[in-house]
Design an enzyme around this catalytic site. Sequence first.
Site, short mmCIF file in Angstrom:
data_model
loop_
_atom_site.label_atom_id
_atom_site.label_comp_id
_atom_site.label_asym_id
_atom_site.label_seq_id
_atom_site.Cartn_x
_atom_site.Cartn_y
_atom_site.Cartn_z
N ASP A 99 -12.42 -3.02 10.59
CA ASP A 99 -12.56 -4.47 10.72
C ASP A 99 -13.80 -4.87 11.51
O ASP A 99 -14.35 -5.94 11.31
CB ASP A 99 -11.30 -5.06 11.37
CG ASP A 99 -10.86 -4.29 12.61
OD1 ASP A 99 -11.50 -3.29 12.97
OD2 ASP A 99 -9.84 -4.68 13.21
N ARG B 153 -6.75 -4.82 1.69
CA ARG B 153 -7.41 -6.10 2.01
C ARG B 153 -8.47 -6.41 0.96
O ARG B 153 -8.65 -7.57 0.55
CB ARG B 153 -8.03 -6.04 3.40
CG ARG B 153 -7.04 -6.15 4.54
CD ARG B 153 -7.73 -5.96 5.88
NE ARG B 153 -6.80 -5.99 7.00
CZ ARG B 153 -7.07 -5.44 8.19
NH1 ARG B 153 -8.22 -4.80 8.39
NH2 ARG B 153 -6.17 -5.51 9.15
N ASP C 180 0.83 -1.22 0.00
CA ASP C 180 0.00 0.00 0.00
C ASP C 180 0.87 1.26 0.00
O ASP C 180 0.78 2.09 0.90
CB ASP C 180 -0.93 -0.04 1.22
CG ASP C 180 -2.08 0.95 1.12
OD1 ASP C 180 -2.64 1.10 0.03
OD2 ASP C 180 -2.40 1.57 2.15
N ASP D 64 2.92 -7.16 10.33
CA ASP D 64 3.81 -7.19 11.48
C ASP D 64 3.53 -8.37 12.41
O ASP D 64 4.10 -8.49 13.47
CB ASP D 64 3.76 -5.87 12.27
CG ASP D 64 2.36 -5.28 12.32
OD1 ASP D 64 1.39 -6.06 12.23
OD2 ASP D 64 2.25 -4.04 12.42
#
Length: 663
Positions: free
Chosen positions: A182, A79, A43, A97
Amino acid sequence: MAAPAVSVIVAAYNAMPYLTRCITSVAEQTIGSDELEIIVVDDGSTDGTAKELERLAGMHPGLINIFKQANSGGPSAPRNVGLDHARGTFVFFLDADDYLGPETLERMVAMAEKNGTDIVLGKMVGVGGRGLPTSMFKRNQPKTDVFSSRVYWALNPLKLFRRELLERHALRFPTSLPIGEDQSFVALAYLHSSGISVIADYDCLFCTLREDGGNTTVRHSGSEPRLRFLPHVIDILLENVPPGPGRDHLAHRHLTIEVQEILGHLAAEPRPQQEKALAQLADTVAPLWHKGMNNQLSAMARLRLHLVRHQMLDEALELTRFEKELAGRKFSTPVLVDEGRALARYPFLRDPARAIPDSCYDVTAQLGVRHRVTRAELHSTTLYLAGHGYLHRVATEDVTTELVLRERDRKEEFRLPVTHTATPGLGADEDQGHYVYEKAGFEAALDITTAADGSPLGDGLWDISLAIGAQGITREVRIGSKRTVDVSGKAATHVVDTNEGPRAATLYTTNPHGNFTLDLGENKHAVLPHLSLNDTVQWASDTPTELEFTGRCTLAAHPEGTLTATLRNDRGDNATFPASTTGDALVVRIPVAELSAGTWHGELRLGNWVLPLPELPNNLMAAKWRRRALPWYAKPALNSTNGFALQVAKTDLIGAVTRRITS
């Protein structure tokens, strides 16, 4: 080309040096590369992420698909790009990460396929001080849903999703939200899923708190971004879940976690922004919170919501400061006990200027119950119990503790008094000694022949509890899970003598909770398995006319003289001989010279419990003796089909002489 089992989607933005570990952990999954594809969306990284991705792709040819785009400002867009290109039966969203345990995907796919579920949560482990939800990972759950579990408390997308579910409902991450994107995605997936699985016995996902502060929620501070996503997810509940216990269960998460988090961010903001944000928060949560939910909420959450609803800004900020201070304390908040209720001494308790209801401080139902058993043993018909029990933060004044027996199936209940005993210094090892409980001890002697209001306790499983009472407050707790090392939790079966005859009584601890239950009448613990006889039968070496049986008796106790070999012959005669026990060893001797003539059968008896005596071997030599100068013998009876059979008879001298002459 066959579709893989799993597409792992990684949104990467300035992910070095974490990216290498992340991708490697996926490439080395035990599920195998043939069942796997890795989709990484760069990104707009500027830190070398792109170069590292090319290197990793070269190391794993055909496994890693890389897509590049200008920075979108959040993980939603990358995503979504990954999801648009995914081919797997399942997709797994992984942050760059974070990293996976070696067997994670293999275990997750197997769990989903076996149970027909659409979503699988794997146990998460925080790295570098990262805080993560844990309440849903107490045990494996092959198939559950959001209403009967705690999975809704994990609204991050780091899970395995069946891709068909996402495509059928056109689920994508909203790109207008910098954080919390999310929550709406996962909430809708949960609500539409055919079922959810939880893997709690394997460390599936390792989530890292980045040293550079690069985690998304760390980078986006302040109340404003949180007040942008919260209405979205609350609308999802209002539109998809009808009013009632189900909606309340899900609302609980937002009314505690999000409200506390937003108030925490208010402290550093200018006054006008604080006032605006508090008013917006009040409007946002109003459709979810109603008085019927109060019993599900902690006192702190009730107080927090009261201040929000009434837009009491200064009080809300003071409560936030108090909570931060409380988190650093090593002792719990004191309580005010009044008329059988415990009220936490949070800010503004009974402050007439604020007029906040006592219900916002009531922690009676949340009081911790502490107990420990120091004695639990059955002697004859009496069960002796001792230990201590107290209510956390409530001084042991006006103690009313009593013992409670409750039959598990019939719910029949009896309450028995205990003797209160002194416990000086109890409590000094917790709360930095702020609270002591000087009279928390108890001793009880429970006689099963009189415990039912003067009558014998009936057969059944009698669960044992303490109704711990002090200052008008009473809380009941099952006892046994906390006990001293010298108090055994192993089942101990006794046969005890009562006016109604011998009874079986077993004191044991339940599995898995370890609480004491008294089994009266062999509901779970039979007597006969504790008695056994060996097949080997022989004449005693020191007394050749005594038939010796050996075996085992693993009963904890039985009345003296009640374990016997009981014999009867075909002429109606009876004979009884006591068994002796040493430890678990059992020995029965039958002095056959004392038996009258006839064919004898018999069994080992303990009250009404009967164990057949073993069959005598055909090659057992006859025992011989003289009675009144005449010869007698005992030997295995021939042509007997009734197990143990012993023939005792006087020797036929004439026949013996005749047989000797003719031979």
